[in-house]
Design a protein around this motif. Sequence first.
Motif, mmCIF file in Angstrom:
data_model
loop_
_atom_site.group_PDB
_atom_site.id
_atom_site.type_symbol
_atom_site.label_atom_id
_atom_site.label_comp_id
_atom_site.label_asym_id
_atom_site.label_seq_id
_atom_site.Cartn_x
_atom_site.Cartn_y
_atom_site.Cartn_z
ATOM 1 N N TRP A 88 -22.722 -3.035 -53.208
ATOM 2 C CA TRP A 88 -22.514 -3.836 -54.422
ATOM 3 C C TRP A 88 -23.137 -3.210 -55.669
ATOM 4 N N GLY A 89 -23.434 -1.948 -55.603
ATOM 5 C CA GLY A 89 -23.885 -1.222 -56.788
ATOM 6 C C GLY A 89 -25.304 -1.491 -57.231
ATOM 7 N N ASP A 90 -26.149 -1.988 -56.327
ATOM 8 C CA ASP A 90 -27.544 -2.266 -56.686
ATOM 9 C C ASP A 90 -28.399 -1.007 -56.564
ATOM 10 N N ILE A 91 -29.314 -0.852 -57.512
ATOM 11 C CA ILE A 91 -30.270 0.254 -57.489
ATOM 12 C C ILE A 91 -31.662 -0.312 -57.701
ATOM 13 N N PRO A 144 -17.934 1.670 -67.595
ATOM 14 C CA PRO A 144 -18.820 0.901 -66.701
ATOM 15 C C PRO A 144 -19.857 0.112 -67.487
ATOM 16 N N ILE A 145 -20.362 -0.941 -66.876
ATOM 17 C CA ILE A 145 -21.437 -1.744 -67.452
ATOM 18 C C ILE A 145 -22.512 -1.936 -66.390
ATOM 19 N N TYR A 146 -23.690 -2.349 -66.844
ATOM 20 C CA TYR A 146 -24.753 -2.661 -65.881
ATOM 21 C C TYR A 146 -25.633 -3.760 -66.444
ATOM 22 N N TYR A 161 -21.337 -2.181 -62.640
ATOM 23 C CA TYR A 161 -19.957 -2.615 -62.440
ATOM 24 C C TYR A 161 -19.021 -1.602 -63.102
ATOM 25 N N PRO A 162 -17.925 -1.212 -62.464
ATOM 26 C CA PRO A 162 -17.595 -1.423 -61.051
ATOM 27 C C PRO A 162 -18.637 -0.780 -60.139
ATOM 28 N N TYR A 163 -18.745 -1.276 -58.922
ATOM 29 C CA TYR A 163 -19.765 -0.799 -58.012
ATOM 30 C C TYR A 163 -19.559 0.677 -57.678
ATOM 31 N N GLU A 171 -19.591 10.739 -56.265
ATOM 32 C CA GLU A 171 -20.069 9.587 -57.025
ATOM 33 C C GLU A 171 -21.595 9.655 -57.145
ATOM 34 N N LYS A 172 -22.097 9.440 -58.342
ATOM 35 C CA LYS A 172 -23.550 9.454 -58.539
ATOM 36 C C LYS A 172 -23.925 8.668 -59.777
#
Length: 249
Positions: A88-91, A144-146, A161-163, A171-172
């Motif tokens: 889900w794109g969490d860091i 993208p947004i975050y 987002y997007p994840y 992808e990085k």
Amino acid sequence: MAVSIDTVYQRVLAIANKEQRGYITPHEFNLFADQAQMEIFEQYFYDINQFDRVPNNSTGYSNIVDNLREKIQLFQRYNREVQTINEWGDINITDSIPDLYRLGTVKVKYTDTLQKLAEQVQLHELDLYSTASSLTARNTTSYPIYTRILASNEKSYIKIYPYPNTDLSGEKVVVSYIRKPNKPSWGYIVVNDKPLYNSQTSINFELHPSEESELVYKILMLFGINLKEPQLGQAAAAIEANKVQQEKQ
């Protein structure tokens, strides 16, 4: 570029011990040293915000904003790669960047795009980006947004987002940020019941050399409060206030 912690300690001792006002132990000094360094460091950002609002015709070495940015430059880190921890794109930036002080930019590289700068949005704004239009197309691999989240475990996260999936080839996510100064420490060994400076275990202040006097003033203020010696603290405060006033003229 640093300020010698031993030089500052000896100056603080010389002033504090004058007329038998008291002795500052290495442990006390180290506590005050860290607090003083962080107060000065944080003030850089407030000062930049203040001086950026007023016309500045100064050039070269006298440009206040440029001088402040030079002091911060040592702590800037660029394009450090971080990993997502789930689909889900969490860091987890608390664990990924333990020396983080202020987050700068977040860039994302998806498999089908070049590296893109992600736009930060607040949690309550996410719904505004869920429906893209031709004029405000966001939340796509091209835009993208975050958002930042403080979790219940007191750790800080960013969600993109997007994840993205950094486990996928191509992808990085990379971030630029300002790191915290290392905690200063006056290291010593005890000889005949007296602490003697040990350069091998000491950590110098990381601030610009021009901050040496400011460090002495701030530590004296903290020391004066601790000793319940208001004259000492007031004297240091008066010197510092005069110095700040001169800088703003």
